[in-house]
Motif scaffolding. Structure first.
Motif, short mmCIF file in Angstrom:
data_model
loop_
_atom_site.label_atom_id
_atom_site.label_comp_id
_atom_site.label_asym_id
_atom_site.label_seq_id
_atom_site.Cartn_x
_atom_site.Cartn_y
_atom_site.Cartn_z
N PRO A 89 0.80 -1.22 0.00
CA PRO A 89 0.00 0.00 0.00
C PRO A 89 0.84 1.28 0.00
O PRO A 89 1.94 1.32 0.55
CB PRO A 89 -0.80 -0.10 1.31
CG PRO A 89 -0.82 -1.54 1.65
CD PRO A 89 0.48 -2.11 1.13
N SER A 90 0.30 2.30 -0.62
CA SER A 90 0.97 3.62 -0.67
C SER A 90 -0.05 4.67 -1.07
O SER A 90 -0.89 4.42 -1.94
CB SER A 90 2.10 3.60 -1.69
OG SER A 90 2.58 4.91 -1.93
N THR A 91 0.03 5.82 -0.48
CA THR A 91 -0.72 6.99 -0.96
C THR A 91 0.26 7.99 -1.55
O THR A 91 0.23 8.31 -2.74
CB THR A 91 -1.51 7.65 0.19
OG1 THR A 91 -2.45 6.71 0.68
CG2 THR A 91 -2.26 8.89 -0.29
N ARG A 92 1.19 8.47 -0.72
CA ARG A 92 2.09 9.55 -1.12
C ARG A 92 3.08 9.15 -2.22
O ARG A 92 3.21 9.85 -3.23
CB ARG A 92 2.91 10.06 0.09
CG ARG A 92 2.18 11.02 0.97
CD ARG A 92 2.59 10.83 2.40
NE ARG A 92 2.08 9.55 2.86
CZ ARG A 92 0.85 9.39 3.36
NH1 ARG A 92 0.08 10.42 3.54
NH2 ARG A 92 0.40 8.19 3.70
N THR A 93 3.77 8.05 -2.02
CA THR A 93 4.85 7.73 -2.96
C THR A 93 4.27 7.43 -4.34
O THR A 93 4.75 7.95 -5.35
CB THR A 93 5.68 6.54 -2.43
OG1 THR A 93 5.97 6.78 -1.05
CG2 THR A 93 6.97 6.39 -3.19
N LYS A 94 3.23 6.61 -4.36
CA LYS A 94 2.65 6.23 -5.67
C LYS A 94 2.07 7.46 -6.37
O LYS A 94 2.39 7.72 -7.54
CB LYS A 94 1.57 5.17 -5.47
CG LYS A 94 0.95 4.71 -6.79
CD LYS A 94 0.02 3.54 -6.57
CE LYS A 94 -0.43 2.95 -7.91
NZ LYS A 94 -1.23 3.87 -8.71
N LEU A 150 9.44 0.83 -8.12
CA LEU A 150 8.98 -0.41 -7.49
C LEU A 150 8.86 -0.26 -5.99
O LEU A 150 9.82 0.10 -5.31
CB LEU A 150 9.98 -1.55 -7.79
CG LEU A 150 9.70 -2.90 -7.11
CD1 LEU A 150 8.41 -3.54 -7.63
CD2 LEU A 150 10.87 -3.86 -7.30
N ARG A 151 7.67 -0.54 -5.47
CA ARG A 151 7.51 -0.76 -4.02
C ARG A 151 7.18 -2.23 -3.81
O ARG A 151 6.33 -2.78 -4.51
CB ARG A 151 6.40 0.10 -3.42
CG ARG A 151 6.13 -0.29 -1.97
CD ARG A 151 5.31 0.68 -1.21
NE ARG A 151 6.04 1.91 -0.95
CZ ARG A 151 5.60 2.86 -0.13
NH1 ARG A 151 4.45 2.73 0.47
NH2 ARG A 151 6.31 3.94 0.06
N HIS A 152 7.87 -2.84 -2.84
CA HIS A 152 7.72 -4.28 -2.65
C HIS A 152 7.88 -4.61 -1.16
O HIS A 152 8.67 -3.96 -0.47
CB HIS A 152 8.81 -5.00 -3.47
CG HIS A 152 8.53 -6.44 -3.70
ND1 HIS A 152 8.72 -7.40 -2.74
CD2 HIS A 152 8.05 -7.10 -4.79
CE1 HIS A 152 8.37 -8.58 -3.21
NE2 HIS A 152 7.96 -8.42 -4.46
N HIS A 154 7.42 14.02 9.47
CA HIS A 154 6.89 12.65 9.57
C HIS A 154 6.72 12.18 8.12
O HIS A 154 6.15 12.91 7.32
CB HIS A 154 5.55 12.67 10.32
CG HIS A 154 5.03 11.31 10.72
ND1 HIS A 154 4.89 10.27 9.84
CD2 HIS A 154 4.61 10.84 11.93
CE1 HIS A 154 4.41 9.20 10.49
NE2 HIS A 154 4.23 9.52 11.76
N PRO A 155 7.18 10.97 7.80
CA PRO A 155 7.01 10.53 6.39
C PRO A 155 5.54 10.27 6.08
O PRO A 155 5.16 10.24 4.90
CB PRO A 155 7.83 9.25 6.31
CG PRO A 155 7.95 8.77 7.73
CD PRO A 155 7.92 9.99 8.61
N LEU A 156 4.71 10.09 7.12
CA LEU A 156 3.29 9.78 6.98
C LEU A 156 3.14 8.41 6.30
O LEU A 156 4.01 8.03 5.53
CB LEU A 156 2.54 10.88 6.22
CG LEU A 156 2.62 12.30 6.83
CD1 LEU A 156 1.90 13.30 5.93
CD2 LEU A 156 2.06 12.33 8.25
N1 CP Z 1 5.92 8.18 3.12
C1 CP Z 1 5.41 7.17 2.40
O1 CP Z 1 6.14 6.32 1.87
O2 CP Z 1 4.05 7.18 2.31
P1 CP Z 1 3.17 6.13 1.49
O3 CP Z 1 3.36 4.78 2.15
O4 CP Z 1 1.76 6.62 1.55
O5 CP Z 1 3.72 6.08 0.09
#
Ligand code: CP
Length: 309
Positions: free
Chosen positions: A54-59, A106-108, A266-268
């Protein structure tokens, strides 16, 4: 500086000069990231955005960055929607995606997945987070945010707070900060302290971090309080998570002794580490930090995909 076709997998792929180049380019990208200026520097290129976690910001910030530069995007958000679900290996998947695009993000969930992808792909591979391993583009946007607010990174007093064991953002950030002579304080419960191999690496680079489990020990001297979420999904045993959940919570009372110009990052996503009342204080920089993901990722894409700005 020539980054064309380089991979960005871990902090080992960058030196101080290269980081400074990306930060300078990121600054130039800000009006383009806001849509105030337009330049299609990556017109005709294709970025593949593979998010198997899962990701919001990075994707979304990678997608936004690509579109702002005129770059097309192909994407996958779930492993179950790819032929990995039929038994195809990650290596074969990456070989296929390599044929369809000019760069792979790539996020894994597994540490080392991005390195494997970089080994089999002829196109630049950008690690958007691999398990508890690295998150180098987050590190670059974190440095960019600190530099924008503080003017310089050199000699800052930075406290990293929370889950330093599983938090990939702090693993990468701590190592990058050593290049700028930063003083580091590592605030975590003993069971979630920074892995020893990373601490050894920091020491080898001349940084002797102070370790503590007491948040108050770090607040009054900090220029930057970098808070992280406890990474519930990485705990092998849910009972172990329950023992440390909610260990630190920053609210306005916690900040009584903070310097006036101390910033909180905070990276959130946050869960409950930072009370929403802090959002309205001048300390809070985490939403601005999340926006900075766009210009910084524009700079990274441009550098690696050969865009002219
Ligand atoms: N900071 C960060 O990686 O957020 P996401 O998991 O929402 O991409």
């Amino acid at each position: 500086m020539d980054f064309t076709d380089k991979d960005l997998v871990s902090i080992r792929d960058l030196d101080r000069e290269q980081i400074e180049y990306i930060l300078d380019l990121s600054k130039k990208m800000v009006p383009y990231a806001r849509g105030e200026k337009v330049k299609r520097a990556l017109d005709g290129k294709i970025m593949a955005n593979l998010f198997f976690e899962p990701s919001t910001r990075t994707k979304l910030s990678f997608e936004s960055a690509a579109y702002r530069l005129g770059c097309d995007v192909i994407d996958v958000s779930e492993m179950s929607m790819t032929s990995i679900a039929k038994g195809e290996t990650l290596a074969d998947t990456i070989r296929m995606v390599d044929a369809y695009c000019d760069a792979i993000v790539l996020r894994h969930p597994y540490e080392g997945a991005a390195r494997l992808a970089a080994d089999v792909s002829s196109k630049p591979v950008i690690n958007a987070g691999d398990g508890a391993g690295s998150h180098p583009t987050q590190m670059l946007l974190d440095l960019f945010t600190m530099k924008e607010v503080k003017g310089s990174l050199d000699g800052l007093n930075v406290a990293l707070v929370g889950d330093l064991k599983y938090g990939r953002t702090v693993h990468t950030l701590a190592q990058a900060l050593t290049m700028f002579g930063v003083k580091l304080t590592l605030v975590a419960p003993e069971s979630l302290q920074m892995p020893q191999d990373i601490v050894d690496n920091l020491k080898a680079k001349g940084c002797n971090p102070v370790k503590t489990s007491v948040l108050e020990d770090a607040i009054s001297d900090a220029d930057v309080l970098y808070v992280t979420r406890i990474q519930r999904e990485r705990f092998p045993d849910p009972a172990e998570y329950q023992k440390v959940a909610g260990t630190y919570r920053i609210d306005n009372a916690t900040l009584r002794t903070a310097k006036k110009d101390m910033i909180i990052m905070h990276p959130l996503p946050r869960v409950n580490e930072i009370a929403t009342e802090v959002d309205d204080t001048p300390h809070a920089r985490y939403f601005e930090q999340a926006f900075n993901g766009v210009p910084v990722r524009m700079a990274i894409l441009c550098a690696l995909m050969g865009g002219e700005m």
